[in-house]
Design a protein around this motif. Structure first.
Motif: not given
Length: 208
Positions: A42-52, A168-174, A191-196
């Motif tokens: 659920l949290c993963v889905g919310i995180g993806i949905g919140l990215n405009p 798409m999250d933790t390693t994106l800055p580096i 990140g989105f595709v591999t995450d899915f």
């Protein structure tokens, strides 16, 4: 890096709590892991949905670069097969009781340690789930620590593939710091595709 250390810390606390023998029965119930898994999804889905910007970022990618997640998946599987062959020979037989599909299931976590380890624990037991957790944490930490070196040695796409589902999250800055802003959209898409794919691929290898 800090997030990975925190996760390892909680893992160690969990091991110590389990060894203490003082855990309540409801914690040991398999239903608890399933509920935690559903909440995580659920949290993963919310995180993806919140990215405009996700839709526009994906549209801006070239067809060739859009295949990077496929290359990451296939390359990871090839690495898992090579590791299995290396560790199952007569000299180093530490995998004598494990199958190739076990190694492929672990590798299909693509650094998404929390989700993949829960699935593998449910299907193949706590031992393999623990190995999956550690293997995928190590993959994320390698990317966090060595992304600049990986980019310099193997090119700008290499640290993105190394990061797996975390790009798409933790390693994106580096990764952004190592290869530049022009690869941000690709990193998020990758990140989105591999995450899915993690729930489907891990489940596939665990049920074969």
């Amino acid at each position: 890096m800090k997030g990975s250390v925190i996760v390892v810390g909680f893992f160690v606390l969990g091991v110590l709590a389990g060894r203490s023998g003082s855990m309540p029965a409801w914690v040991l119930n398999s239903t608890t892991s399933f509920v935690a898994l559903c909440a995580l999804l659920l949290c993963v889905g919310i995180g993806i949905g919140l990215n405009p910007d996700m839709k526009n970022d994906i549209k801006s990618l070239s067809p060739r670069l859009a295949l990077l997640p496929v290359a990451t998946i296939l390359g990871s599987w090839m690495g898992a097969m090579a590791a299995y062959l290396l560790m199952s020979n007569d000299v180093c037989s530490i995998l004598h009781h494990r199958s190739l599909t076990d190694c492929l299931a672990i590798d299909s976590g693509f650094a998404y340690y929390s989700l993949s380890s829960i699935f593998i624990t449910e299907y193949r037991g706590a031992e393999l789930g623990t190995i999956a957790l550690l293997a995928n944490i190590i993959r994320e930490m390698i990317t966090l620590l060595l992304a600049p070196l990986i980019a310099k040695r193997f090119g700008p796409l290499a640290p993105i593939s190394s990061g797996g589902a975390t790009t798409m999250d933790t390693t994106l800055p580096i990764i952004t710091q190592s290869v530049g802003q022009r690869y941000v959209a690709l990193s998020i898409y990758h990140g989105f595709v591999t995450d899915f794919t993690v729930p489907f691929l891990v489940t596939m290898w665990c049920t074969i």
